[in-house]
Motif scaffolding. Structure first.
Motif, PDB file in Angstrom:
ATOM      1  N   VAL A  72       0.842  -1.182   0.000  1.00  0.00           N
ATOM      2  CA  VAL A  72       0.000   0.000   0.000  1.00  0.00           C
ATOM      3  C   VAL A  72       0.879   1.234   0.000  1.00  0.00           C
ATOM      4  O   VAL A  72       2.001   1.208   0.481  1.00  0.00           O
ATOM      5  CB  VAL A  72      -0.931   0.032   1.234  1.00  0.00           C
ATOM      6  CG1 VAL A  72      -1.964  -1.055   1.153  1.00  0.00           C
ATOM      7  CG2 VAL A  72      -0.148  -0.075   2.521  1.00  0.00           C
ATOM      8  N   LYS A  73       0.355   2.302  -0.557  1.00  0.00           N
ATOM      9  CA  LYS A  73       1.080   3.561  -0.567  1.00  0.00           C
ATOM     10  C   LYS A  73       0.663   4.353   0.661  1.00  0.00           C
ATOM     11  O   LYS A  73      -0.518   4.595   0.872  1.00  0.00           O
ATOM     12  CB  LYS A  73       0.752   4.343  -1.838  1.00  0.00           C
ATOM     13  CG  LYS A  73       1.515   5.628  -1.963  1.00  0.00           C
ATOM     14  CD  LYS A  73       1.210   6.313  -3.269  1.00  0.00           C
ATOM     15  CE  LYS A  73       2.006   7.591  -3.377  1.00  0.00           C
ATOM     16  NZ  LYS A  73       1.713   8.306  -4.608  1.00  0.00           N
ATOM     17  N   VAL A  74       1.608   4.725   1.464  1.00  0.00           N
ATOM     18  CA  VAL A  74       1.330   5.474   2.678  1.00  0.00           C
ATOM     19  C   VAL A  74       1.428   6.950   2.380  1.00  0.00           C
ATOM     20  O   VAL A  74       2.401   7.407   1.779  1.00  0.00           O
ATOM     21  CB  VAL A  74       2.337   5.104   3.794  1.00  0.00           C
ATOM     22  CG1 VAL A  74       2.108   5.931   5.028  1.00  0.00           C
ATOM     23  CG2 VAL A  74       2.252   3.625   4.115  1.00  0.00           C
ATOM     24  N   SER A  75       0.401   7.686   2.790  1.00  0.00           N
ATOM     25  CA  SER A  75       0.450   9.128   2.573  1.00  0.00           C
ATOM     26  C   SER A  75       0.948   9.807   3.839  1.00  0.00           C
ATOM     27  O   SER A  75       0.597   9.422   4.934  1.00  0.00           O
ATOM     28  CB  SER A  75      -0.933   9.661   2.198  1.00  0.00           C
ATOM     29  OG  SER A  75      -1.827   9.513   3.271  1.00  0.00           O
ATOM     30  N   SER A 135      -2.981   6.209   7.742  1.00  0.00           N
ATOM     31  CA  SER A 135      -3.431   4.916   7.265  1.00  0.00           C
ATOM     32  C   SER A 135      -3.876   5.036   5.812  1.00  0.00           C
ATOM     33  O   SER A 135      -4.690   5.895   5.486  1.00  0.00           O
ATOM     34  CB  SER A 135      -4.592   4.400   8.113  1.00  0.00           C
ATOM     35  OG  SER A 135      -5.046   3.161   7.606  1.00  0.00           O
ATOM     36  N   PRO A 136      -3.374   4.171   4.944  1.00  0.00           N
ATOM     37  CA  PRO A 136      -3.760   4.234   3.544  1.00  0.00           C
ATOM     38  C   PRO A 136      -5.081   3.525   3.249  1.00  0.00           C
ATOM     39  O   PRO A 136      -5.558   3.560   2.135  1.00  0.00           O
ATOM     40  CB  PRO A 136      -2.598   3.526   2.841  1.00  0.00           C
ATOM     41  CG  PRO A 136      -2.131   2.551   3.860  1.00  0.00           C
ATOM     42  CD  PRO A 136      -2.316   3.213   5.199  1.00  0.00           C
ATOM     43  N   PHE A 174      -9.489   5.348   6.733  1.00  0.00           N
ATOM     44  CA  PHE A 174      -8.636   5.837   5.664  1.00  0.00           C
ATOM     45  C   PHE A 174      -8.154   7.231   6.023  1.00  0.00           C
ATOM     46  O   PHE A 174      -8.926   8.065   6.480  1.00  0.00           O
ATOM     47  CB  PHE A 174      -9.415   5.874   4.340  1.00  0.00           C
ATOM     48  CG  PHE A 174      -8.710   6.616   3.249  1.00  0.00           C
ATOM     49  CD1 PHE A 174      -7.607   6.068   2.628  1.00  0.00           C
ATOM     50  CD2 PHE A 174      -9.132   7.879   2.866  1.00  0.00           C
ATOM     51  CE1 PHE A 174      -6.938   6.758   1.621  1.00  0.00           C
ATOM     52  CE2 PHE A 174      -8.483   8.577   1.863  1.00  0.00           C
ATOM     53  CZ  PHE A 174      -7.380   8.005   1.249  1.00  0.00           C
ATOM     54  N   ASP A 175      -6.877   7.476   5.875  1.00  0.00           N
ATOM     55  CA  ASP A 175      -6.255   8.783   6.091  1.00  0.00           C
ATOM     56  C   ASP A 175      -6.154   9.170   7.571  1.00  0.00           C
ATOM     57  O   ASP A 175      -5.833  10.299   7.881  1.00  0.00           O
ATOM     58  CB  ASP A 175      -6.999   9.865   5.303  1.00  0.00           C
ATOM     59  CG  ASP A 175      -6.045  10.834   4.620  1.00  0.00           C
ATOM     60  OD1 ASP A 175      -4.876  10.456   4.385  1.00  0.00           O
ATOM     61  OD2 ASP A 175      -6.465  11.965   4.332  1.00  0.00           O
TER      62      ASP A 175
END
Length: 136
Positions: free
Chosen positions: A47-50, A63-64, A126-127
């Motif tokens: 997963v791509k972590v922002s 959290s992605p 999410f996020d």
């Protein structure tokens, strides 16, 4: 949206032919995306972590995806990270389980864990901000 409804939505998405889903209701945003190449080849889910910068020297690891956060690799293990611990870019800082898939959350920066905002076994959105990190 209740947790049971959310899990039902995620499962329906997982079993559908959709590759991407964005859903928003009453301030809750959900974004799901499948990587069909990884799914058909049996490659581990990534997963791509922002990250969000909150000051010049501090960033947040978010959290992605929606799922259950785990701070330890197994029940009898030490946590991946502790507050005050120095980390390197690429270090695993936690796990998020979604749709029976374990997703590693990796640091995207070298730094020091200032604050851990979630506990082991907690459902995360999410996020949602998981960690606050001082950049080294």
């Amino acid at each position: 949206m209740e947790q049971k409804e959310l899990i039902n939505l995620i499962e329906k998405f997982d079993n559908s032919t959709l590759s991407k889903l964005n859903y928003e209701e009453k301030g809750v945003k959900l974004s799901l995306e499948k990587n069909s190449v990884n799914d058909c080849c049996g490659i581990d889910n990534t997963v791509k972590v922002s990250n969000t910068t909150i000051s010049e020297n501090t960033t947040r690891i978010k959290s992605p995806l929606v799922g259950v956060f785990y701070s330890v690799p197994s029940p009898d293990s030490e946590p991946f990270v502790k507050e005050g611990q120095e980390i390197k870019k690429g270090d695993v800082v936690g796990l998020v389980e979604a749709m029976k898939m374990i997703n590693e959350i990796k640091s995207t920066v070298d730094g020091k864990i200032n604050k851990i905002n979630v506990s082991n076994g907690q459902v995360v959105s999410f996020d949602e901000v998981l960690f606050e990190v001082s950049i080294c």
